[in-house]
Write an enzyme that holds these catalytic residues in place. Structure first.
Site, PDB file in Angstrom:
ATOM      1  CG  HIS A   1      11.455 -25.233  29.101  1.00 52.27           C
ATOM      2  ND1 HIS A   1      10.682 -26.319  28.776  1.00 52.27           N
ATOM      3  CD2 HIS A   1      11.486 -24.473  27.978  1.00 52.27           C
ATOM      4  CE1 HIS A   1      10.257 -26.217  27.539  1.00 52.27           C
ATOM      5  NE2 HIS A   1      10.732 -25.103  27.023  1.00 52.27           N
ATOM      6  CD  GLU A   2      12.852 -20.614  27.746  1.00 52.87           C
ATOM      7  OE1 GLU A   2      13.591 -20.563  26.732  1.00 52.87           O
ATOM      8  OE2 GLU A   2      11.643 -20.900  27.678  1.00 52.87           O
TER       9      GLU A   2
ATOM     10  CG  HIS B   1      14.764 -24.239  24.608  1.00 53.85           C
ATOM     11  ND1 HIS B   1      14.392 -25.251  23.768  1.00 53.85           N
ATOM     12  CD2 HIS B   1      13.624 -23.839  25.230  1.00 53.85           C
ATOM     13  CE1 HIS B   1      13.084 -25.454  23.886  1.00 53.85           C
ATOM     14  NE2 HIS B   1      12.591 -24.615  24.768  1.00 53.85           N
TER      15      HIS B   1
ATOM     16  CB  THR C   1      -0.937  -0.009   1.223  1.00 53.20           C
ATOM     17  OG1 THR C   1      -1.611  -1.265   1.261  1.00 53.20           O
ATOM     18  CG2 THR C   1      -1.948   1.095   1.149  1.00 53.20           C
TER      19      THR C   1
HETATM   20  P1  ADP Z   1       1.091  -3.906   3.006  1.00 48.89           P
HETATM   21  O1  ADP Z   1       0.120  -3.092   2.253  1.00 48.89           O
HETATM   22  O2  ADP Z   1       2.095  -4.598   2.137  1.00 48.89           O
HETATM   23  O3  ADP Z   1       0.473  -4.865   3.980  1.00 48.89           O
HETATM   24  P2  ADP Z   1       1.844  -1.384   4.047  1.00 48.89           P
HETATM   25  O4  ADP Z   1       2.200  -0.714   2.790  1.00 48.89           O
HETATM   26  O5  ADP Z   1       0.509  -1.060   4.602  1.00 48.89           O
HETATM   27  O6  ADP Z   1       1.966  -2.949   3.907  1.00 48.89           O
HETATM   28  O7  ADP Z   1       2.971  -1.112   5.109  1.00 48.89           O
HETATM   29  C1  ADP Z   1       2.688  -0.800   6.439  1.00 48.89           C
HETATM   30  C2  ADP Z   1       3.667   0.204   6.977  1.00 48.89           C
HETATM   31  O8  ADP Z   1       4.952  -0.367   7.103  1.00 48.89           O
HETATM   32  C3  ADP Z   1       3.855   1.382   6.074  1.00 48.89           C
HETATM   33  O9  ADP Z   1       2.920   2.359   6.328  1.00 48.89           O
HETATM   34  C4  ADP Z   1       5.257   1.845   6.426  1.00 48.89           C
HETATM   35  O10 ADP Z   1       5.223   2.685   7.543  1.00 48.89           O
HETATM   36  C5  ADP Z   1       5.956   0.576   6.801  1.00 48.89           C
HETATM   37  N1  ADP Z   1       6.751   0.064   5.691  1.00 48.89           N
HETATM   38  C6  ADP Z   1       6.567  -1.116   5.052  1.00 48.89           C
HETATM   39  N2  ADP Z   1       7.508  -1.296   4.108  1.00 48.89           N
HETATM   40  C7  ADP Z   1       8.302  -0.212   4.129  1.00 48.89           C
HETATM   41  C8  ADP Z   1       9.452   0.200   3.378  1.00 48.89           C
HETATM   42  N3  ADP Z   1       9.983  -0.566   2.409  1.00 48.89           N
HETATM   43  N4  ADP Z   1      10.011   1.395   3.666  1.00 48.89           N
HETATM   44  C9  ADP Z   1       9.497   2.168   4.637  1.00 48.89           C
HETATM   45  N5  ADP Z   1       8.435   1.853   5.375  1.00 48.89           N
HETATM   46  C10 ADP Z   1       7.825   0.665   5.151  1.00 48.89           C
HETATM   47 ZN    ZN Z   2      10.619 -24.273  25.150  1.00 49.15          ZN
HETATM   48 MG    MG Z   3      -1.908  -3.013   2.407  1.00 49.26          MG
END
Ligand code: ADP
Ligand code: ZN
Ligand code: MG
Length: 612
Positions: free
Chosen positions: A424-425, A428, A210
């Site tokens: 436990h940890e 690991h 996006t």
């Molecule tokens: P998608 O649509 O792929 O699920 P988004 O575009 O909504 O992801 O990304 C969510 C947020 O993550 C963005 O608003 C931005 O703040 C951050 N982000 C993701 N990828 C980048 C990138 N390559 N550079 C800078 N910010 C990023």
């Molecule tokens: Zn464990």
């Molecule tokens: Mg998106």
């Protein structure tokens, strides 16, 4: 309703103003009119005081001997002479009066007729107009399902450009070309190149799909219509298709332009698979998108961009040539991309000598969205402890918060539980330290986070795309370390190992069935796995092998787990003193960091060895 009454009041006020002006106008014309009754007029005429009378309709303008004017009215049925005679005017005297009859007419006359009759009509019209207008907006609201509720991104105050997007070099190049197409289509058309119609952005959630689309909108000086595919589909059948039509129509009118359909898998799922339920409405919407894209002329300068994190479930028709034939894959950021993303998102945050590279090193597998979240959490940490600057440890603490959820220090655990968790940890961590093919331990803690009771953070030393059989085995062994430690120390097992065991079982079966890592079964896959490639999750597995093979598979899975288990047991058995030491520190301090852990292992002479 509020609107309606406001409008009505406005209209009424205007009408008042109009009538007031007119009446003023009429008043002014009749300057200082002295009004005579007909009786008075008759006696004035008989007295010889009147020099002339002008008749206009029923109105009489009387001019007296001294030149002053007065008005009077006659009856409408009778003529002027008749009227005056009736009031007993001497015919002799009347002869001295200059009688003139003027055609009733002129502006004032007509106005006096028109305004009173027109005013109510005007008023009615005005009211109707207001009501109709109101009703129309109401109706429009009721009938806008068919209209696309698209948003136009013009950039606005905070314009997103490619500068705001870190990494994703290939994707940016591809999209720059698209923007260029739109800005200068002639250049490409002259070369006989076809303008691409559809660009599909594919990538895991949070990789910046996006964001990148927004950046394209900011870069190109073209209208950018944005809509989320889920908005196409509403309760009413047929709405989606008509919204698609509307969206494309608007975009074509504004061409050159870009249409961006976010989360297209909401409508573009493969039809008829039953995946996500057969949904007629979705199919119609998808069909309409295809129809619209096919309907583009060669020189239609509209480019359709779409984003999805589920390209595997998309309908093949969408991926056919001529539709979304440009696919842009947005990878998870690698080390230097992560550093860049962190830089972008810590802009405007006062940092106190923070090494973002070190943060990037500790965050393999983080998406852009995770990193943005991380930078924000770090700032929140700093603000909450009333500091003026964000420090390195704010960032490091945030990593775990983003990864596992907030720390739950307040969770009450008994001393016994604390001891079990510590061992436990420690199990690991010790196994990880003793195996050559395991990732180094970055941190061991018994502070619970999210659902985990405690955790051992191991991180790969470098970016990895492939994982080998030996690494898988080491991974299995480390995962069993907690279980082995608990059994060998307490002679009992807690529920704390359940998620470890789940992981172990799943991994082992994948080794055998999908990766062909079992020597007995050889290089083949077993079962048709319909995997969601981006989520790495299986949804169905079809059996394509015999019952006998099925038994061998079970045996092989068991063998892998057994081998890993033995390796873990061997290390823990050989270094019980080291296990106790780690557990003791954990009970005291809750957390051991990488350097301290490495030094501790060194002091016990533990060297990573291969599983045999
Ligand atoms: P998608 O649509 O792929 O699920 P988004 O575009 O909504 O992801 O990304 C969510 C947020 O993550 C963005 O608003 C931005 O703040 C951050 N982000 C993701 N990828 C980048 C990138 N390559 N550079 C800078 N910010 C990023
Ligand atoms: Zn464990
Ligand atoms: Mg998106």
């Amino acid at each position: 309703m509020k609107n309606l009454s406001k409008n009505l009041i406005g209209v009424i006020l205007i009408l008042f103003a109009v009538t007031a002006t007119f009446s003023l106008f009429v008043e002014m014309n009749a300057d200082v009119p002295k009004t005579f009754t007909l009786n008075e007029l008759a006696s004035k005429i008989n007295g010889g005081e009147v020099s002339g009378v002008t008749v206009s309709g029923n109105e009489l303008t009387v001019v007296l001997g001294d030149g002053t004017e007065a008005v009077s009215r006659k009856e409408s049925e009778a003529g002027i002479s008749q009227t005056l005679a009736n009031y007993g005017v001497d015919p002799e005297k009347l002869r001295n009066v200059e009688l003139s009859v003027k055609d009733p007419g002129g502006f004032k006359y007509w106005m006096s007729i028109i305004i009173p009759s027109l005013l109510p009509v005007l008023l009615m019209l005005a009211i109707f107009w207001v009501i109709f207008r109101q009703a129309k907006t109401g109706a429009n609201q009721a009938f806008t399902f068919g209209k696309a509720n698209m948003k136009l991104w013009a950039g606005g105050k905070e314009k997103t450009t490619f500068k705001n997007v870190a990494g994703l070099k290939e994707a940016k190049e591809e999209l720059e070309e698209v923007v260029d197409f739109l800005r200068n289509p002639k250049k490409f058309l002259d070369m006989g190149a076809k303008i691409p119609r559809g660009v599909l952005l594919m990538g895991q959630p949070g990789t910046g799909k996006t964001l990148l689309a927004r950046a394209v909108a900011g870069e190109g000086n073209v209208p950018f219509f944005h809509m989320s595919a889920s908005e196409f589909v509403e309760m009413f059948v047929g709405v989606g298709a008509s919204r698609v039509r509307d969206l494309f129509e608007t975009a074509k009118k504004a061409s050159p332009s870009i249409i961006f359909i976010d989360e297209i898998d909401a409508v573009g799922r493969e039809r008829g698979t039953g995946l996500g339920g057969g949904h007629d409405e979705r199919e119609q919407t998808l069909n309409q998108i295809l129809v619209e894209m096919d309907g583009f002329e060669r020189d239609t300068n509209v480019i359709v961009m779409a984003a999805t994190n589920r390209p595997d479930v998309l309908d093949q028709a969408l991926l056919r040539p001529g539709r979304f034939d440009r696919r842009v894959v947005l990878d998870m950021p690698d080390l230097s991309d992560r550093e860049e993303i962190l830089k972008i998102h810590s802009k405007g945050k006062p940092l106190d000598g923070v090494d973002l590279r070190a943060v990037a090193v500790r965050t393999p597998g983080f998406s852009g969205a995770d990193l943005a979240n991380l930078a924000n959490e770090a700032a929140i940490f700093a603000a909450r402890s009333n500091r003026k600057k964000v420090t390195q440890s704010d960032f490091f603490d945030s990593i775990e918060k983003v990864l596992l959820g907030p720390a739950r220090r307040s969770r009450v655990i008994t001393d016994k539980e604390k001891e079990i968790t510590a061992y436990h940890e420690a199990g690991h961590a010790l196994v990880a330290a003793g195996l050559k093919d395991s990732d180094p331990v970055h941190k061991v803690t018994i502070i619970s986070r999210g659902l985990a009771g405690g955790y051992t953070l191991k991180l790969p030393t470098e970016e990895r795309r492939l994982k080998t059989k030996k690494q898988f085995l080491a991974d299995l062994s480390v995962s069993l370390g907690g279980y082995v430690a608990e059994t060998s120390v307490f002679g009992d097992i807690s529920t704390g190992s359940s998620s470890d065991l789940k992981h172990v079982t799943e991994t082992a079966s994948r080794l055998v069935m999908q990766y062909g890592m079992s020597e007995k079964l050889g290089p083949r896959t077993l079962g048709k796995h319909h995997e969601l490639m981006f989520l790495g999750r299986e949804i169905t597995a079809e059996k394509d092998y015999s019952e006998r093979t099925s038994e061998v598979i079970d045996a092989e899975i068991g063998r892998f787990i057994g081998k890993a288990f033995d390796a873990a047991k061997k290390i823990i058995g050989a270094h019980r003193d080291a296990l106790d030491a780690i557990a003791k520190i954990l009970i005291e301090k809750e957390t051991i960091e990488q350097e301290e852990f490495a030094a501790l292992m060194e002091s016990f002479g533990i060297r990573p060895a291969a599983i045999r």
